[in-house]
Enzyme design. Sequence first.
Site, mmCIF file in Angstrom:
data_model
loop_
_atom_site.group_PDB
_atom_site.id
_atom_site.type_symbol
_atom_site.label_atom_id
_atom_site.label_comp_id
_atom_site.label_asym_id
_atom_site.label_seq_id
_atom_site.Cartn_x
_atom_site.Cartn_y
_atom_site.Cartn_z
ATOM 1 C CG HIS A 71 -1.978 1.045 1.195
ATOM 2 N ND1 HIS A 71 -3.037 1.014 0.319
ATOM 3 C CD2 HIS A 71 -2.144 2.168 1.942
ATOM 4 C CE1 HIS A 71 -3.806 2.060 0.526
ATOM 5 N NE2 HIS A 71 -3.282 2.785 1.505
ATOM 6 C CG HIS A 103 -10.537 4.122 2.054
ATOM 7 N ND1 HIS A 103 -11.138 4.352 3.265
ATOM 8 C CD2 HIS A 103 -9.206 4.335 2.270
ATOM 9 C CE1 HIS A 103 -10.240 4.695 4.162
ATOM 10 N NE2 HIS A 103 -9.060 4.699 3.579
#
Length: 713
Positions: A36, A78
């Site tokens: 990430h 998200h």
Amino acid sequence: MRLSVDKFIVNQIEKRLKRKMNELEKHIFSAMWSEHCGYLHSKNELKKFNTKGALFPYENSGGVKIGEWGIFFKTESHNHPCAVEPYQGAATGIGGIIRDILALNARPIALLNSLKFSFSQKHLIEGVARGISDYGNSCGIANVGGEVIFDDKYYDLPIVNVMAVGIVPVEKVKLSAAKKNCIIALLGSPTGPDGVGGAAFASKELADNKSDDKIHVQIGDPFVKKKLIEATLEILKLDGVVGCQDCGAAGLLSSTSEMAYKGKCSIELDLDKLHLSKNDLSAAQILLSETQERMVFALQEEVFDEVFNIAKRYELEISKIGKTYKGDEYIIKKDGKILSNTPVQVICEPYVYELCPKNCNNKNERECFLQTDLSSAVNKLVSNPEFASKKWFFQQWDYAVGGRTFMPPQQSGAAALKLFENDYFIGICMDSKPRLCELDSYLGTKSTFLESYRNLVSSGFEPLGLTNCLNFANPENNDTQSDFVRVTSALADISNAFGIPVVSGNVSFYNETKSTKIYPTVTVGMLGYCKSENELIEAVFCKNEDVFLIGRKINLNSNIGGSLYQKILFDFLGGKLDTSNYELEIALKNAIFELRKKDLLSGAIDVSKGGLLGSLLCVLFNSDIGFCGTLLDNKNYNDAQKLKLLFGEIEGRYIFSTNNFHKTENYLIGNNIPFTYLGKCVGDKIKFDGYEFDLNELKDKYLNSIENVLDEF
């Protein structure tokens, strides 16, 4: 912690450190060397992208220049948080993308979103919609558009991609790099335990039992965010503010280490100086907390009092938490002790994989000639939630706040916003075609780019730049690697061909569980501009106007793989994809703009989802007008051929209306623009080739489909 099972990465870290990691450093590297934050599987591939003409493409957000103003825009994902806690996951996704824009000193003016769900999961759909609504509305930022797709491939794996747009004078842009001899200040909410480990959580496959993952989901406060926006913009006006960074993934750790890395300086943080919501937090929790509504500043000492007074006026807490100096050290102190002293370069330059996938064949090349009767097909199309109006979503969102929104959602192919600062207009849209990318990730990506391109053109905007969000399954698998390499190559090739830079983007991997993985889901957000209101085009036709199709004529040899009618009517995914003609696309864009300039074009829509008939129905519903004409050339086709001709989604086509038939026809003939005359806007019936439908009956199904289907669950 992912490092505990990834011995190769551990060895790489300790080889660079020339020693073993201590416990705090294991947490530091588990975040900063996660997928990430570190982009281990994607960084090399992203270097392919064309950034020529972009403003600061390697900052928190990139942008384009319109006059003397910088328009910054970016997408983020998200997905993992929304899978386990849809309301807060969606809300904090909006919050995070706002801060990316804000860190450049750009005032956020618009939000968009690209959403994918399985329709059977009502709690995810409603939770995400409410999270976006409550947060965005409370912040006072218009949510102006986007898209929603439904497919069971997103069962337990919702895709929530969000986009924000902001504006700032180019000479006032603030970058994120720190400099030596600065102090580091943290503004905003007290740091707490929420969202700890969120970056590492988003870098792994989702567990089937997600209850334990809720601790990694952040909690947003849009009212604090509104105060944070105004305070930050006021602080960034001060000359002594050197750099600014938002606290997002990996919290204080990533924001401060990246500021030092970009500024080529050392940084020392004293964790005892932070304002906290709990006093018993460990050093790792403080560093890795993803508490929302926080911004980090690198300041000259003499300006801190002014910054403090601004924070106090906006009822925000601020702490002087560290300092910078010459060198390459990242030092963490707590309780008067140095807990870690690590080279900034090692933290911020993780090991990057070279992707060398084995070639994968296209996943499904069968052609689809299944058939049903046309009347049944039309009713199924307008009743399907993916095709139908998304008013159930956008009526929950405030798309007019701020006074810039010039057309409501679905009234044109792209949202239109007024730039009061220079009287220009910008158009923005978000698009994806995951089923096409599943069939052929290279051609599907190009088609996604062209969909955004045509949405801007059909609304009167010259495309200027794009952002992207690339959503995939596990990058350690060959199929995912192959798709990712093909996607980045396609996006690089087509953005170069059209001269439209990639200004920013995001990659989200590990969107899979043990039982399911998503399609390769490429989301493109594109921004364009026009100089006056007269250049804007709505997807609205008027009574007695003539309707033309320009561009390629679909025929029985056209490829229509991955089209919506296959999915809706037959639950079938097959066939090769259509290929695009770049020269034709540019010629059609020029024709649309010239027709508008000559006042020969009243309304327009690009031909995309639902093909020729689907796109015509959408604009007729927008216009509340019927139609009479010919769509099938008066030939005796069988049902399967009719479906292909009417619903096939080939590239390079627009439908537009005009109130001057002869001048329009002469222009098209004189400029060698391929066209077909379709008919006229009249009455309250939709009539073509012997078929007749009641406009109001179809429109009612189109407008209420999502609400009706949700009520069934």
